[in-house]
Design a protein around this motif. Structure first.
Motif, PDB file in Angstrom:
ATOM      1  N   GLY A  66       0.798  -1.229   0.000  1.00 30.22           N
ATOM      2  CA  GLY A  66       0.000   0.000   0.000  1.00 30.22           C
ATOM      3  C   GLY A  66       0.821   1.265   0.000  1.00 30.22           C
ATOM      4  O   GLY A  66       0.286   2.346   0.088  1.00 30.22           O
TER       5      GLY A  66
ATOM      6  N   PRO B  53       3.470   3.797  -2.015  1.00 27.63           N
ATOM      7  CA  PRO B  53       3.939   4.022  -3.378  1.00 27.63           C
ATOM      8  C   PRO B  53       5.429   3.728  -3.470  1.00 27.63           C
ATOM      9  O   PRO B  53       6.173   3.872  -2.508  1.00 27.63           O
ATOM     10  CB  PRO B  53       3.661   5.507  -3.616  1.00 27.63           C
TER      11      PRO B  53
ATOM     12  N   TRP C 209       2.105   3.130 -15.443  1.00 26.89           N
ATOM     13  CA  TRP C 209       1.470   4.048 -14.502  1.00 26.89           C
ATOM     14  C   TRP C 209       2.523   4.609 -13.562  1.00 26.89           C
ATOM     15  O   TRP C 209       2.575   5.812 -13.309  1.00 26.89           O
ATOM     16  CB  TRP C 209       0.374   3.323 -13.706  1.00 26.89           C
TER      17      TRP C 209
ATOM     18  N   PRO D 294      -5.745  -2.749  -7.842  1.00 26.16           N
ATOM     19  CA  PRO D 294      -4.737  -1.721  -7.604  1.00 26.16           C
ATOM     20  C   PRO D 294      -3.323  -2.148  -7.994  1.00 26.16           C
ATOM     21  O   PRO D 294      -2.558  -1.323  -8.484  1.00 26.16           O
ATOM     22  CB  PRO D 294      -4.841  -1.446  -6.100  1.00 26.16           C
TER      23      PRO D 294
ATOM     24  N   LYS E 180      -3.044  -1.367 -11.480  1.00 27.03           N
ATOM     25  CA  LYS E 180      -3.494  -0.018 -11.831  1.00 27.03           C
ATOM     26  C   LYS E 180      -4.583  -0.057 -12.904  1.00 27.03           C
ATOM     27  O   LYS E 180      -4.547   0.656 -13.910  1.00 27.03           O
ATOM     28  CB  LYS E 180      -2.314   0.853 -12.302  1.00 27.03           C
TER      29      LYS E 180
ATOM     30  N   LYS F  16      -8.798   0.022 -13.376  1.00 29.51           N
ATOM     31  CA  LYS F  16     -10.064   0.305 -12.698  1.00 29.51           C
ATOM     32  C   LYS F  16     -11.114   0.690 -13.730  1.00 29.51           C
ATOM     33  O   LYS F  16     -10.800   1.341 -14.727  1.00 29.51           O
ATOM     34  CB  LYS F  16      -9.880   1.456 -11.704  1.00 29.51           C
TER      35      LYS F  16
ATOM     36  N   CYS G  88     -13.748  -3.286  -4.680  1.00 26.82           N
ATOM     37  CA  CYS G  88     -14.742  -2.359  -5.213  1.00 26.82           C
ATOM     38  C   CYS G  88     -14.376  -0.953  -4.759  1.00 26.82           C
ATOM     39  O   CYS G  88     -14.032  -0.741  -3.600  1.00 26.82           O
ATOM     40  CB  CYS G  88     -16.134  -2.722  -4.725  1.00 26.82           C
ATOM     41  N   TYR G  89     -14.449  -0.010  -5.695  1.00 24.31           N
ATOM     42  CA  TYR G  89     -14.039   1.363  -5.393  1.00 24.31           C
ATOM     43  C   TYR G  89     -15.176   2.375  -5.447  1.00 24.31           C
ATOM     44  O   TYR G  89     -14.934   3.554  -5.591  1.00 24.31           O
ATOM     45  CB  TYR G  89     -12.898   1.779  -6.332  1.00 24.31           C
TER      46      TYR G  89
ATOM     47  N   ALA H  37      -5.816   4.983 -10.997  1.00 24.15           N
ATOM     48  CA  ALA H  37      -5.473   4.465  -9.679  1.00 24.15           C
ATOM     49  C   ALA H  37      -6.177   5.241  -8.571  1.00 24.15           C
ATOM     50  O   ALA H  37      -6.592   4.667  -7.574  1.00 24.15           O
ATOM     51  CB  ALA H  37      -3.968   4.543  -9.465  1.00 24.15           C
ATOM     52  N   PHE H  38      -6.354   6.552  -8.754  1.00 26.15           N
ATOM     53  CA  PHE H  38      -6.805   7.376  -7.627  1.00 26.15           C
ATOM     54  C   PHE H  38      -8.307   7.329  -7.392  1.00 26.15           C
ATOM     55  O   PHE H  38      -8.771   7.447  -6.269  1.00 26.15           O
ATOM     56  CB  PHE H  38      -6.406   8.832  -7.853  1.00 26.15           C
TER      57      PHE H  38
ATOM     58  N   GLY I  23     -11.836   6.976  -6.356  1.00 26.10           N
ATOM     59  CA  GLY I  23     -12.468   6.173  -5.327  1.00 26.10           C
ATOM     60  C   GLY I  23     -11.556   5.768  -4.188  1.00 26.10           C
ATOM     61  O   GLY I  23     -11.909   4.897  -3.402  1.00 26.10           O
ATOM     62  N   THR I  24     -10.367   6.398  -4.092  1.00 28.48           N
ATOM     63  CA  THR I  24      -9.449   5.999  -3.025  1.00 28.48           C
ATOM     64  C   THR I  24      -9.211   7.149  -2.045  1.00 28.48           C
ATOM     65  O   THR I  24      -9.699   8.261  -2.238  1.00 28.48           O
ATOM     66  CB  THR I  24      -8.071   5.621  -3.596  1.00 28.48           C
TER      67      THR I  24
ATOM     68  N   TRP J  87      -6.598   8.763  -1.725  1.00 34.77           N
ATOM     69  CA  TRP J  87      -5.858   9.855  -2.355  1.00 34.77           C
ATOM     70  C   TRP J  87      -6.805  11.022  -2.630  1.00 34.77           C
ATOM     71  O   TRP J  87      -6.502  12.182  -2.349  1.00 34.77           O
ATOM     72  CB  TRP J  87      -5.198   9.377  -3.651  1.00 34.77           C
TER      73      TRP J  87
ATOM     74  N   LEU K 162      -0.789   8.482   0.755  1.00 35.71           N
ATOM     75  CA  LEU K 162      -0.004   7.256   0.658  1.00 35.71           C
ATOM     76  C   LEU K 162      -0.908   6.033   0.599  1.00 35.71           C
ATOM     77  O   LEU K 162      -0.463   4.935   0.269  1.00 35.71           O
ATOM     78  CB  LEU K 162       0.944   7.144   1.859  1.00 35.71           C
ATOM     79  N   LEU K 163      -2.183   6.240   0.938  1.00 42.94           N
ATOM     80  CA  LEU K 163      -3.126   5.126   0.892  1.00 42.94           C
ATOM     81  C   LEU K 163      -3.861   5.133  -0.430  1.00 42.94           C
ATOM     82  O   LEU K 163      -5.066   4.954  -0.494  1.00 42.94           O
ATOM     83  CB  LEU K 163      -4.114   5.244   2.055  1.00 42.94           C
ATOM     84  N   TYR K 164      -3.129   5.323  -1.517  1.00 41.31           N
ATOM     85  CA  TYR K 164      -3.826   5.487  -2.786  1.00 41.31           C
ATOM     86  C   TYR K 164      -4.336   4.182  -3.380  1.00 41.31           C
ATOM     87  O   TYR K 164      -4.832   4.178  -4.488  1.00 41.31           O
ATOM     88  CB  TYR K 164      -3.033   6.325  -3.788  1.00 41.31           C
ATOM     89  N   ASP K 165      -4.206   3.097  -2.637  1.00 40.09           N
ATOM     90  CA  ASP K 165      -4.872   1.866  -3.064  1.00 40.09           C
ATOM     91  C   ASP K 165      -6.098   1.574  -2.215  1.00 40.09           C
ATOM     92  O   ASP K 165      -6.890   0.704  -2.550  1.00 40.09           O
ATOM     93  CB  ASP K 165      -3.918   0.672  -2.950  1.00 40.09           C
ATOM     94  N   MET K 166      -6.230   2.287  -1.116  1.00 40.29           N
ATOM     95  CA  MET K 166      -7.303   1.955  -0.173  1.00 40.29           C
ATOM     96  C   MET K 166      -8.604   2.611  -0.619  1.00 40.29           C
ATOM     97  O   MET K 166      -8.664   3.829  -0.744  1.00 40.29           O
ATOM     98  CB  MET K 166      -6.915   2.445   1.220  1.00 40.29           C
ATOM     99  N   PRO K 167      -9.654   1.832  -0.865  1.00 35.66           N
ATOM    100  CA  PRO K 167     -10.921   2.445  -1.268  1.00 35.66           C
ATOM    101  C   PRO K 167     -11.443   3.349  -0.164  1.00 35.66           C
ATOM    102  O   PRO K 167     -11.261   3.067   1.017  1.00 35.66           O
ATOM    103  CB  PRO K 167     -11.862   1.250  -1.453  1.00 35.66           C
TER     104      PRO K 167
END
Ligand code: HEM
Ligand SMILES: [Cu+2]
Ligand SMILES: [Cu+2]
Lengths: 240, 797
Positions: free
Chosen positions: A9, A11, A24, A177, A180, A182, A209-210, B368-369, B371-372, B374, B432-437
Motif C-alpha cells: 500500500g 507508493p 502508470w 490496484p 493499476k 479500474k 470495489c471502489y 489508480a486514484f 475512489g481511493t 488519495w 499514501l493510501l492510494y490503493d485503499m478504497p
C-alpha cells in the motif's frame, strides 16, 4: 506457484506486476518530479518572503500601506501572461504522456488469443464468466503472459485479458490496484478494461470495489490468480 | 441597538449583522456535530477489523458528515461573514431585502434540523455517501425514510441559498456607497459575488437532480432505476452541480486570505486587477469540468481527453492568484498575528491540494486514484486546508469587530500550531493510501494499511481538539477580552472605519463617500433632503426600512418553521403536513400584509453600475430567472439524456400523438400564452393609470392560469386512466416531472397574483401596484416561455 504476494500500500514499493502498472508508475514519477519542482519553487518563494519581510522592531509601514477605503494599484499584469504560458507548456508535456498511457489503457490490443471475461458486480461480490460459460465467484483466474503466443499462432492464451464489466444491481467500481486497472461497473452498461499479467501467483484480495455500494462495500473483494498458460488451460477445460 | 427583548431581537431580527451572528453560531454548531461524526468513523478505521461501528452506522456517519460539512457548515460560515460584512464593505446600511435575508437564515436552520432529524427516523438516514450515487439512492436499495428526508432537507437548503444569493447580488450591485466602484470592492466581497453566481447557477441544477430523486423515491418514477437514466443520469446531474459546489466552498475563504495578506503585510494586493478576472475565469470554467469525476464511467476517449484538458486549464487562474498573493508580501512588513498565521496556513495547504488536483486531472493517473483515499486527501487539502482555514483566519480577523473585544493572541497561536500539526497528520498520509478504497468500514490487517490509518486517526483527534482551544478562547474573550479598538489591524475595507461593534445602521457619521484619497462621510442632513433619525444610526433618505422599529419581522421564522414542518409531514404523516401548510399559509398572509405597508427593500444611494436602470426588485427577479434557467435547463438536459439513451435495452420512446393529445396540449398552450397577453395589458393599464383596466387584466390572467391548471389536471387524470403513470417508463416519468414542476410554477404565480389583486384593490389606484405588476410580469413571462419549450418537447417530437 509463487508465494502469496501482497501490496503493502505504499507508493514506490510495488514490484511491477504488469505493463499497465509499470507505465502508470513511470507516469506518476514524472508528475511527482514536475510537482516537486513547481510546488517547491513556489514554497521557497513563499517562505523566503515570509521570513524576509517579517516586521522588524520599530519598522514603519510601507508608503503604500492600505488604509480604510484606499488600496493602491500595484503589480505587473504581464507576469500573469508569462505564468500562463509556462504552465500551459508544462501541462502540454505532462498531458502528452497522460494521453499516451490513456490510449494504452483504453484500447485493448486486437489479439485473437485474448481471454475475454465478463465481470458482474453484485451486492456484494464479483462474478466472473468465461467464454465457455465457466463461472467463478470471488476469484479471477487468468493466464500469465505467453510471448510465444503471437497473433499468428492459434489456440493458445497470449495472456491478454479483456474484461467486460457490468453490474447486476448498483454502481460498483472494479479495481485491481496492483495492476493499476479500474473501471466502473454500472447496471445496464458494459465497460471494458484489459491487462496482461507478467507474474504468476495467488494475489489474495487483489480485486476490490471502489464505489460505495451499500453495507458490504468493504467486503467486496476477490482474489486474482495468475497461472501459467498450461495450468490455466487445464483449469479452463476441467474446472480443477 | 435599541432595547429589544433578546428573544425579539434574535428571533425576529432583520438586521444583517444579527443574521450574520445567527449564521455563525449555527454553522459552528453543525461543524461540531459533523466533526464528532468524523471522529466516530475515524475511530472505527484506526485499527484493522475494528468493530466500533456497524457497517450501516459507518455509512450513515460518512454520508452525514460529508453533507453537513459541505452544505451546512462551510458555505453558511462564509455566509455568516458575508451577512455581517458585505453590506458594510460596500457602504450600505443593510441588505437589499432584509426580511428575505432573515428568511434565508431561518430556512437554513430548519433544513438543518430536518437533516438531523432524519438520523432518528426508522432505518436511519441517507447512507449512500454525499455523492448519492444512483441506483443505490433508490428505494430498492435504500428504503429508509430518513434518506428521503435528507433529500428534502437538501432541497430546502438549496431554496434558502438561492434566495440569499439573489439578495446578495442585488445588494452588491445596487447598494454601493458613492464612489465605491466595483474595482474598489475588497476581495472578500468579490469572492462572495462569485460564490453567489456559482450558487445561483449550480444549486438549481442540484434541485432538479433532487426533484428527480425524490420523485423516484416517493412517486415511483423510474429515472434512476431504468437503464435509460440510471447511474449516469445522476452522475451528470450531480457533478454538474458538484464541481462548481467545491468552488463555492473554497472561494470565500480563499478571498479572505488575499485581503489578509495585504492587511498584515501592509502592502496592496498584488495585481488585484488580474486576480479578480482570474476568479471569474475559474468560476466560468468550473462548469466545464464535471466529467473529471466520471473518468472511470466509460465515457469516450475523446471526451476523457477534453475534460482532462479543461481540468488542467482551471488550475491556471488559481496558480496566478496564488502567485499574486505571494507577491503581495514582497516589500511588506508582515505581522504574524493569528489571522495572518491562518491565512498563511490556508495558502500553503491549498497549494498542496491544487498540486494533487493536477494529478487527478490526468485520466491515466486517475485510474489508480478514483475512489481511493488519495482523492479524500486531495479534497480535504483544498476545502478544509484552503477553504476552512481561510474562514478561520476570517473568524480571528473579524472577532474584534464583531464583539468589540480582543481574543487571546497566545491561545490563537497555540490553536494554529496544533491545527496545522493535526491537519497534516490527518490528511497527508491519505495520499499514501492510494490503493485503499474510500468509504470502507473495515480492512484486513494483511493490507498493511493499519499504521497509516492509526496515524490519520491520531491526526483527526488532534485536529478536533485544537478547535476546542479556539472555542474556549473566543467564548471567553467575547466576555472578558480586552477592549478592541476600531481598527486593530489597519484594515482597508470599510468595516474598519466604523466602531466595533458597528451600530445598527453601520455608518454613524453619515453616508460613506469613497475616493482615491480615502473615505469621507457625507453628513446626515445633506443627503438630498434626508431626515436624521433620533437613534443616530440612520443617515439615508428614501423608502424602505427607515428605523429600528421597522428592522424586524416575525414572518421569516414562521415561514421557515412552516416549510420545515410541511416537508417533514410529506414523509411522516398528514397531520404534520396540514399543520405545516397552514403555518405557511398564515405566514404568506403576514408577509403580504407587511409588504402592503411598504417594507420591501433598502434603497440605492450610490454606485449601481452596471444595473443603474433596474430597480432592486426587478434585478432580483431577473437573477431569480437566471437560476430558473439553470433549473429547467438541467431538467431539459435530463430529458435529452433519457431520449438519447432510450434504445438501451430496447425501449422505444412513444411516437408523437400516441400518448399525448396534441389538440388539448395545443389548446392549453394558447390559453397560457393568452394569459401572457393579459399580463401585458395589466402592465399597460398600470402605466396608463387605469385602475379598472389593471384589475380586469389581473383577474383575466388569474382566470386563464387557473383554467390552464384545470386542463392540466384533466389531462393527467386521463393519462393515468389509460395506464400512463409515473412509473410506466422514462418517457412518462419525465413528462410528469416537467409538467409537474411547471404547474407548480403556475400555482406559485397564481398565489402572487392574488397578492397583486389585493394590493391593487387596497390602493384603488395603480401607482403603488405598478412596480409589482412589472416584476410579476417578468415571472409570468418566464413561466410562459418555459411552456413554449415544453409543449413541442413533450407533445410534438
Ligand atoms: C487546482 C486545480 C484542481 C484540479 C485540477 C482538481 C481536480 C480534481 C479531479 C480530477 C478530481 C476527481 C478525482 C477523482 O474522483 O478521481 C477532483 C476531486 C475533487 N476535488 Fe479537485 N481539483 C482542483 C482543485 C480543487 C479545489 C479548489 C477544490 C475545492 C475547494 C476541489 C475539490 C474536490 C473535491 C471535493 C473532489 C472529490 C469529490 C468526491 O469524489 O467526493 N478540487 N479534483
Ligand atoms: Cu462497492
Ligand atoms: Cu471537480
Amino acid at each position: 506457484m509463487k508465494p502469496i504476494y501482497r501490496d503493502p500500500g505504499l507508493p514506490g514499493l510495488v514490484p511491477a506486476l504488469a505493463p499497465s502498472a509499470e507505465q502508470w508508475q513511470s507516469l506518476f514519477t514524472l508528475y511527482i518530479i514536475a510537482a516537486v519542482i513547481v510546488a517547491g519553487a513556489v514554497f521557497v518563494m513563499f517562505f523566503y518572503f515570509l521570513a524576509k519581510y517579517r516586521k522588524k522592531p520599530g519598522a514603519q509601514d510601507p508608503k503604500d500601506a492600505p488604509r480604510v477605503g484606499v488600496m493602491a494599484d500595484r503589480g505587473n499584469p504581464a507576469l500573469a501572461a508569462i505564468l500562463t504560458a509556462l504552465l500551459i507548456s508544462l501541462f502540454f508535456g505532462l498531458t502528452l504522456n497522460t494521453f499516451a498511457l490513456n490510449a494504452y489503457l483504453q484500447n485493448p490490443p486486437n489479439d485473437p488469443n485474448a481471454l475475454y471475461v465478463d465481470v458482474i458486480g453484485f451486492q456484494w461480490g464479483w462474478r466472473f464468466v468465461y467464454p465457455n460459460a465457466r463461472e467463478l465467484i470471488g476469484e479471477l483466474r487468468v493466464p500469465e503472459i505467453n510471448r510465444t503466443c503471437t497473433p499468428s499462432v492459434r489456440g493458445c492464451w497470449s495472456g491478454t485479458v479483456i474484461l467486460n464489466i457490468t453490474s447486476a444491481d448498483v454502481f460498483h467500481s472494479f479495481g485491481i490496484p496492483d495492476l493499476k486497472i479500474k473501471r466502473d461497473a454500472i447496471p445496464g452498461r458494459v465497460n471494458q478494461a484489459w491487462f496482461v499479467a507478467e507474474q504468476s501467483g495467488i494475489f489474495l484480495q487483489a480485486i476490490r470495489c471502489y464505489e460505495l455500494c451499500g453495507t458490504g462495500h468493504a467486503l467486496m473483494l476477490a482474489d486474482l490468480i495468475v497461472q501459467s498458460p498450461d495450468s490455466f488451460h487445464d483449469w479452463y477445460l476441467t474446472g480443477v | 441597538m435599541v432595547d429589544w427583548h433578546p428573544l425579539k431581537r434574535w428571533l425576529f431580527t432583520t438586521n444583517h449583522k444579527d443574521v450574520g451572528i445567527l449564521y455563525l453560531f449555527t454553522s459552528l454548531y453543525f461543524f461540531v456535530a459533523a466533526g464528532l461524526l468524523a471522529l466516530t468513523f475515524r475511530t472505527q478505521l484506526a485499527f484493522p477489523s475494528n468493530t466500533f461501528l456497524q457497517p450501516d452506522e459507518y455509512n450513515q456517519a460518512v454520508t452525514t458528515h460529508g453533507l453537513l460539512m459541505l452544505l451546512w457548515v462551510l458555505t453558511p460560515l462564509g455566509a455568516a461573514f458575508a451577512n455581517y460584512f458585505v453590506p458594510i464593505q460596500i457602504g450600505a446600511r443593510d441588505m437589499a431585502f432584509p426580511r428575505l435575508n432573515a428568511l434565508s437564515y431561518w430556512v437554513y436552520l430548519s433544513s438543518g434540523l430536518l437533516a438531523l432529524s432524519s438520523f432518528f427516523a426508522a432505518g436511519g438516514t441517507a447512507d449512500w455517501g454525499w455523492t448519492t450515487y444512483a441506483p443505490l439512492n433508490t428505494v430498492e436499495f435504500s428504503p429508509q425514510v430518513g434518506g428521503s428526508m435528507m433529500g428534502l432537507a437538501l432541497m430546502l437548503l438549496m431554496a434558502s441559498s438561492i434566495v440569499s444569493t439573489v439578495n446578495f447580488l442585488v445588494t452588491i450591485f445596487r447598494l454601493r456607497a458613492p464612489g465605491m466602484s466595483l474595482m474598489r470592492l475588497p476581495l472578500f466581497t468579490w469572492g462572495w459575488i462569485f460564490t453567489s453566481l456559482l450558487m445561483l447557477w449550480a444549486f438549481p441544477s442540484f434541485v432538479s437532480a433532487l426533484s428527480l430523486l425524490i420523485a423516484d423515491r416517493t412517486f415511483g418514477t423510474v429515472f434512476f432505476t431504468s437503464p435509460q437514466g440510471g447511474s449516469l443520469l445522476w452522475d451528470h446531474m450531480f457533478w454538474f452541480f458538484g464541481h462548481p459546489e467545491v468552488y463555492v466552498l473554497l472561494l470565500p475563504g480563499f478571498a479572505i486570505v488575499g485581503d489578509l495578506f495585504s492587511t498584515f503585510s501592509r502592502r496592496p494586493i498584488y495585481a488585484k486587477k488580474i486576480v479578480i478576472p482570474c476568479f471569474a475565469i475559474a468560476s466560468i470554467l468550473s462548469f466545464t469540468v464535471w466529467a473529471h469525476h466520471m473518468f472511470m464511467t466509460g465515457i469516450s476517449q475523446s471526451l476523457l481527453e477534453a475534460f482532462n484538458v479543461t481540468t488542467e486549464l482551471i488550475s491556471i487562474p488559481f496558480a496566478i492568484i496564488v502567485i499574486a498573493y505571494i507577491l503581495t508580501l514582497r516589500g511588506g512588513s508582515i505581522r504574524f498575528t493569528t489571522p495572518m498565521l491562518f491565512a498563511v496556513g490556508s495558502l500553503g495547504l491549498f497549494i498542496i491540494g491544487g498540486v494533487t488536483g493536477v494529478f487527478n486531472s490526468s485520466v491515466a493517473l486517475d485510474t489508480a486514484f478514483r475512489g481511493t483515499f488519495w482523492v479524500v486527501g486531495h479534497f480535504h487539502y483544498t476545502i478544509v486546508g484552503g477553504g476552512l482555514t481561510g474562514l478561520f483566519a476570517g473568524l480571528y480577523y473579524w472577532f474584534p469587530k464583531i464583539t468589540g473585544r480582543m481574543y487571546n493572541e497566545r491561545l490563537g497561536k497555540i490553536h494554529f500550531a496544533i491545527y496545522m500539526i493535526g491537519f497534516n497528520l490527518l490528511y497527508f498520509p491519505m495520499h499514501l493510501l492510494y490503493d485503499m478504497p474510500r468509504r470502507i468500514f473495515t480492512y484486513d490487517a494483511s493490507t498493511g494499511w493499519g499504521p497509516l490509518n492509526l496515524l490519520i486517526t491520531i491526526g483527526g483527534f488532534t485536529f478536533g481538539i485544537s478547535q476546542l482551544i479556539m472555542f474556549a478562547n473566543l467564548l471567553w474573550s467575547a466576555r472578558r477580552g480586552p477592549q478592541a479598538s476600531q481598527d486593530p489591524w489597519g484594515g482597508y475595507s470599510l468595516e474598519w472605519g466604523v466602531p466595533s461593534p458597528p451600530p445598527e445602521f453601520n455608518f454613524p457619521e453619515g453616508v460613506p463617500v469613497v475616493s482615491a484619497e480615502g473615505i469621507t462621510y457625507r453628513p446626515v442632513a445633506a443627503a438630498n433632503g434626508g431626515h436624521a433619525m433620533a437613534n443616530g444610526g440612520h443617515a439615508y433618505a428614501g423608502h424602505g426600512v427607515e428605523s429600528s422599529e421597522e428592522h424586524w419581522s416575525r414572518w421569516p421564522i414562521v415561514t421557515a418553521a412552516g416549510a420545515g414542518i410541511a416537508l417533514w409531514g410529506v414523509l411522516m404523516g398528514l397531520p404534520a403536513l396540514i399543520l405545516g401548510t397552514a403555518v405557511l399559509a398564515v405566514s404568506f398572509v403576514g408577509w403580504g400584509y407587511e409588504s402592503l405597508r411598504g417594507r420591501e427593500t433598502i434603497e440605492a444611494i450610490g454606485e449601481k453600475w452596471p444595473f443603474d436602470r433596474l430597480e432592486n426588485l426587478s434585478l432580483g427577479m431577473w437573477l431569480f430567472i437566471f437560476g430558473e434557467i439553470a433549473f429547467f435547463g438541467t431538467l431539459f438536459g435530463a430529458y435529452v439524456f433519457l431520449r438519447m439513451n432510450s434504445p438501451l435495452s430496447g425501449f422505444a420512446w412513444p411516437q408523437p400523438g400516441s400518448v399525448h393529445n396534441i389538440f388539448w396540449g395545443g389548446f392549453n398552450t394558447i390559453i397560457l400564452l393568452t394569459s401572457g397577453l393579459t399580463m401585458v395589458f395589466a402592465l399597460m393599464f398600470a402605466r396608463q393609470g387605469s385602475y379598472r383596466g389593471l384589475q380586469g387584466s389581473l383577474v383575466a390572467t388569474f382566470a386563464l392560469g387557473a383554467f390552464f391548471m384545470v386542463n392540466k389536471a384533466c389531462e393527467w387524470k386521463d393519462l393515468f386512466a389509460s395506464g400512463f403513470t409515473f412509473s410506466t417508463n422514462p418517457a412518462s416519468s419525465i413528462y410528469y416531472v416537467l409538467t409537474g414542476v411547471h404547474g407548480a410554477h403556475v400555482v406559485a404565480g397564481l398565489t402572487a397574483l392574488t397578492y397583486l389583486m389585493v394590493k391593487a384593490l387596497k390602493a384603488r389606484s395603480t401607482m403603488e401596484a405598478g412596480a409589482s405588476v412589472e416584476i410579476f410580469g417578468i415571472y409570468w413571462g418566464m413561466v410562459d416561455a418555459v411552456w413554449v419549450f415544453l409543449f413541442p418537447l413533450l407533445y410534438l417530437l
